[in-house]
Structures are given as structure tokens and as C-alpha cells.
Design a protein around this motif. Structure first.
Motif, short mmCIF file in Angstrom:
data_model
loop_
_atom_site.label_atom_id
_atom_site.label_comp_id
_atom_site.label_asym_id
_atom_site.label_seq_id
_atom_site.Cartn_x
_atom_site.Cartn_y
_atom_site.Cartn_z
N THR A 1 31.92 49.96 23.77
CA THR A 1 32.56 50.69 24.86
C THR A 1 31.93 52.07 24.92
O THR A 1 31.22 52.48 23.99
N PRO B 1 34.41 57.68 28.52
CA PRO B 1 34.38 57.93 29.97
C PRO B 1 33.83 59.31 30.30
O PRO B 1 34.08 60.28 29.57
N HIS C 1 33.93 49.72 31.60
CA HIS C 1 33.95 50.56 30.39
C HIS C 1 32.63 50.57 29.63
O HIS C 1 32.47 51.30 28.66
N PRO D 1 36.52 53.43 33.06
CA PRO D 1 37.75 53.10 32.34
C PRO D 1 37.77 51.65 31.84
O PRO D 1 37.09 50.79 32.38
N LYS D 2 38.55 51.41 30.80
CA LYS D 2 38.80 50.04 30.35
C LYS D 2 39.80 49.38 31.30
O LYS D 2 40.54 50.03 32.00
N CYS E 1 41.88 53.27 38.62
CA CYS E 1 40.79 52.91 37.70
C CYS E 1 39.60 52.30 38.43
O CYS E 1 38.46 52.46 37.99
#
Length: 386
Positions: A18, A21, A210, A215-216, A251
Motif C-alpha cells: 500500500t 496517500p 491505494h 485511499p483504501k 474516496c
């Protein structure tokens, strides 16, 4: 764009798991969650504004891959996109055949979906790969049949960084049977190498936010016009009835902004990551020589480097590096908590003694060349004690 980190002393070389951000992305999401919280399906003003934000960002994301906005379906991430592509395609084409082809070095989202399809009676055939996990085009051509309903190949391998010949594969797939659906998992490719659907004649392509400093919990599935899928999620018929569920507008906007930033600085990031990768290889080759094995190909993506270390388990090296606030991975983040040797390293024939000491270093927009020297020095000190 801000390059600040949560900790001034942390070195994060696990960007394939990941990414942190971008600051601008965090700020935008927070603003929208506070001020533009309407449901994009609502008919009142808040809903209309939310829908406008949603469609503006659909258009932005489509432009990054030269697609039409209506060809994108938003999902909860790469895993859902892959499941939707594979299982949704198999269901809608089950009367046309049951033969599916895949590479054996795919992400677990693909492999577990294919196992489920096998359980349901589909025939899944796996391609041969070379020492870096690259599919063999001649093998693909030999295994294609007229009743092959789908082919599944990732664009970039998440553990080795190998770039798969998906454009060439698409040509042979469609030459064999235009009705065969070609799905490409582009989760590790997006933002690292150019993706143009005019060149890549895939029917379905999976993406995740991500992995590109977004964002996740957000992803998207590209669906070429005319491609049919059986939906996995039933409900209110969102996303043109392909994926029901209230759309995560803030998101998705964060995804759109991250994609624009990453696309704009893609070449800059490639150069930076390439320099970091070169420093890592040169420094470790000079200091450790025969005690390391470079598992990644020279012509792979610049941001992934897989190295095996002799005489030390990857979990041990990972632990010692973490004590110095250096974060790396022993493989795919979806599988790295399992003690078994990576299925990717097995598939490419890396001996178990080497595979057990494999570490994946993955670089991103916020990493520096100085960090590469710090990490290699730390590894050298650890290896001296082994």
C-alpha cells in the motif's frame, strides 16, 4: 505536492502493499466527507452535487487510460474488481464453454477466484512461465481453444515486478476467438507504466486506488463497451446495474486526484525509483556478492525489487529492519503472513533455500536515493551478525 511522512525517521519500502496517500488526497477526502456527504443517488441538491463529483472523477480516471467514462465501474478495490471480472464473466458465458486460461503467478484474488470456478466445474488451465514469471506466448497460443471463454493475465507481477506481454497476448487471444474475454489485473501496473486501452485490447481491466497514493477501499473495473458481466453485488442497481451499493464519492474523488497526480509525475517517479533500485542492487552486490540472488528481471518495473538473502529467513531480516523503522515485505501483502514459500517464487523455480530468504523492496513517489543507502547499510550490518 507535499512529501512529508508520518515519521521523519521511517523508511517505507513496501509501496506494493500500500502507499501513503498524498497530502492533497487526504485533504480532499476530509473536505468532501464534511461538506459534500450527499448520496449520489438522491434527487435533492446534495445528491445532485455528489453525482456531479462522481461523474467528474469517472471522466478524469477514464482519461488516464484513454477510455470512455461509461466504461468504468467503481468497486471497493482490486480484489473485488478481479472477482467481479472472473466470476461475473464465467457466469454469463457458462453456456459458451468452460475453458479458462491463466498464468500461475497471479495475485491471490485471481487464483482463489479460479479455484472457486474449478469447484463449480470450469476447466482452468495454467500457462508455463520463464524464470521471472513471464508467460510464454507460444504456450498461450498452443493452449487457446475455440471454447476458451476467458484468459486472465496480470500486467505487472506484484512480487517480482515482471512486465507481462499483455498487448501481444491480447492479439493472439482475439485472433483465436474474438468472443474470448481477456481480463488484465493492472493493480501493480497503473501509475507505474502507461496503460492505453487503445493499445491493450483487453475486455476487462482491474485497478486499485491505494497502490497509487490514493485511499483504501476504492477500485475500478474497466469494461470495454459490449462486455457483459453477471453482477456479484445485488441491490439498488448502482453503477449501471453492474455493482449495487451506495457509492463512496469522497474516496472516489481521492482516487481521481491521486491518479491525476501519479499520471502527471509517472516519468519522474520511474526515473527516481530506477535510481533507488540501481543503488540497492549495486550496493548489495558489492557488499554481499554471492550471498544475494536478484529475483527481479532487469527489464521489470522500476519500483519493485525482489532479492533473496542466503543464510537468513525473510521474516528474520524483516524483523531486524523493522527495529530500525525500515519497512519492507517478505512477499505479497495478501500472503506475507503465511509461513509457506511464495507461490510465485515456486512457479519460477527459485530453490527453497533462496526463496525462504526473499525480500520485496517496493518504492514510491515519496522515497529518496538517500534512503536506499541507509537501507543497504542496515542490511549489511544485519548480515554481518548472521
Amino acid at each position: 505536492m507535499s512529501n512529508s511522512r508520518n515519521s521523519a525517521n521511517m523508511i517505507y519500502f513496501d509501496n506494493s502493499a500500500t502507499t501513503q496517500p498524498y497530502k492533497e488526497v487526504i485533504e480532499l477526502i476530509a473536505k468532501l466527507m464534511s461538506e459534500e456527504f450527499g448520496n449520489s443517488s438522491s434527487l435533492h441538491t446534495l445528491g445532485v452535487r455528489a453525482e456531479r463529483i462522481l461523474e467528474d472523477n469517472r471522466a478524469k480516471l477514464a482519461a488516464t487510460i484513454k477510455a470512455e467514462p461509461e466504461e468504468l465501474v467503481f468497486t471497493s478495490g482490486g480484489t473485488e474488481s478481479v472477482n467481479m471480472a472472473l466470476r461475473g464473466t464465467a457466469e454469463v458465458l457458462k453456456r459458451s464453454g468452460n475453458h479458462i486460461i491463466s498464468s500461475p503467478v497471479e495475485h491471490s484474488a485471481s487464483l482463489e477466484s479460479l479455484k472457486e470456478l474449478e469447484r463449480l466445474g470450469y476447466e482452468v488451465e495454467y500457462l508455463d512461465v520463464d524464470e521471472y514469471g513471464r508467460i510464454l506466448i507460444d504456450d498461450l497460443k498452443a493452449k487457446l481453444r475455440k471454447d476458451t471463454i476467458m484468459v486472465n493475465i496480470m500486467a505487472v507481477n506484484n512480487e517480482l515486478g515482471t512486465i507481462e506481454p499483455v498487448i501481444e497476448a491480447a492479439h493472439h487471444i482475439k485472433a483465436n476467438n474474438k468472443a474470448t474475454i481477456f481480463h488484465v489485473d493492472a493493480v501493480q501496473a497503473y501509475g507505474k507504466i502507461p496503460i492505453n486501452i487503445r493499445d491493450l485490447k483487453a475486455d476487462l481491466i482491474s485497478f486499485s486506488a491505494h497502490k497509487i497514493h490514493g485511499p483504501k477501499g476504492v477500485g475500478m473495473l474497466y469494461m470495454r463497451k459490449g462486455t457483459r458481466l453477471h453482477p456479484l453485488m445485488m441491490g439498488g442497481g448502482h453503477e449501471r446495474k453492474h455493482r449495487s451499493g451506495t457509492v463512496n464519492v469522497p474516496c472516489i474523488a481521492g482516487f481521481g486526484l491521486a491518479a491525476c497526480i501519479k499520471t502527471e509525475r509517472m516519468k519522474e517517479d520511474q526515473i527516481n525509483c530506477g535510481r533507488i533500485k540501481k543503488i540497492m542492487i549495486n550496493e548489495l552486490n558489492d557488499s554481499l556478492g554471492s550471498k544475494i540472488r536478484i529475483n527481479s528481471p532487469e527489464d521489470g518495473v522500476d519500483n519493485i525489487l525482489n532479492i533473496s538473502f542466503k543464510g537468513i529467513k525473510s521474516e528474520t531480516l524483516l524483523h531486524f529492519l523493522e527495529m530500525q523503522q525500515i519497512y519492507v515485505s517478505s512477499g505479497s501483502a495478501c500472503n506475507s503472513k503465511k509461513s509457506a514459500v511464495s507461490h510465485v517464487l515456486k512457479a519460477v523455480g527459485i530453490p527453497r533455500a533462496w526463496a525462504e530468504g526473499a525480500i520485496r523492496f517496493s518504492f514510491g513517489s515519496l522515497n529518496t536515493e538517500d534512503e536506499a543507502f541507509i537501507v543497504t547499510n542496515a542490511i549489511n550490518e544485519i548480515m554481518k551478525k548472521m
